[in-house]
Design a protein around this motif. Structure first.
Motif, PDB file in Angstrom:
ATOM      1  N   THR A  36      17.357  -8.628  15.220  1.00  0.00           N
ATOM      2  CA  THR A  36      17.989  -9.706  14.470  1.00  0.00           C
ATOM      3  C   THR A  36      17.297  -9.843  13.121  1.00  0.00           C
ATOM      4  O   THR A  36      16.073  -9.880  13.053  1.00  0.00           O
ATOM      5  N   ILE A  38      17.538 -11.928   9.211  1.00  0.00           N
ATOM      6  CA  ILE A  38      18.139 -12.981   8.398  1.00  0.00           C
ATOM      7  C   ILE A  38      18.486 -12.352   7.056  1.00  0.00           C
ATOM      8  O   ILE A  38      17.616 -11.898   6.320  1.00  0.00           O
ATOM      9  N   ILE A  54      22.887 -14.364   9.554  1.00  0.00           N
ATOM     10  CA  ILE A  54      22.109 -13.445  10.387  1.00  0.00           C
ATOM     11  C   ILE A  54      22.918 -12.189  10.665  1.00  0.00           C
ATOM     12  O   ILE A  54      24.153 -12.200  10.670  1.00  0.00           O
TER      13      ILE A  54
END
Length: 133
Positions: A36, A38, A54
């Motif tokens: 993940t 940002i 995201i």
């Protein structure tokens, strides 16, 4: 404070940096994928709300579970953000899935496929012209 001011840009960058550190190190939720990232943060000029874009590498199920995990962790992330970033107001976090990285990877693959086909066609034409001579 205006939306595109230097101060707002600095706040966006600082919130993005702190959130990525918090997600990577502090959150232990198994639903959140380790892939993940940002992509961007847009903090409103009044510092009340923040849109957090995201990107998750993986299938649709991983993306959805990561999204749900981050939504449930939003109050914790907000409280930790209040401790690390010195702002008058700590913004409410709204997570938004961003497909730009995935889109870029797909476009790059398509471009590579097209250029490979063109190179193969040029090589075939050159071989044909050499065999004719």
């Amino acid at each position: 404070m205006r939306k595109n001011s230097i101060k707002n840009t600095r706040i966006n960058g600082e919130v993005q940096k702190e959130l990525s550190v918090l997600i990577r190190r502090e959150i232990k939720d198994p639903r959140i994928s380790p892939m993940t990232s940002i992509v961007a943060v847009e903090v409103a000029p009044d510092l009340k709300h923040a849109k957090v874009y995201i990107s998750v590498l993986g299938d649709e199920e991983k993306k959805q579970s990561t999204y749900e995990g981050l939504r449930s962790a939003a109050p914790y992330l907000r409280s930790q953000l209040a401790k690390t970033v010195n702002l008058r107001n700590t913004p409410e976090l709204t997570f938004i899935m961003d497909q730009s990285i995935e889109y870029g990877v797909n476009m790059s693959k398509l471009i590579d496929d097209v250029t490979k086909d063109i190179v193969d066609d040029v090589e075939d034409v050159e071989l044909d012209s050499e065999s004719d001579n």
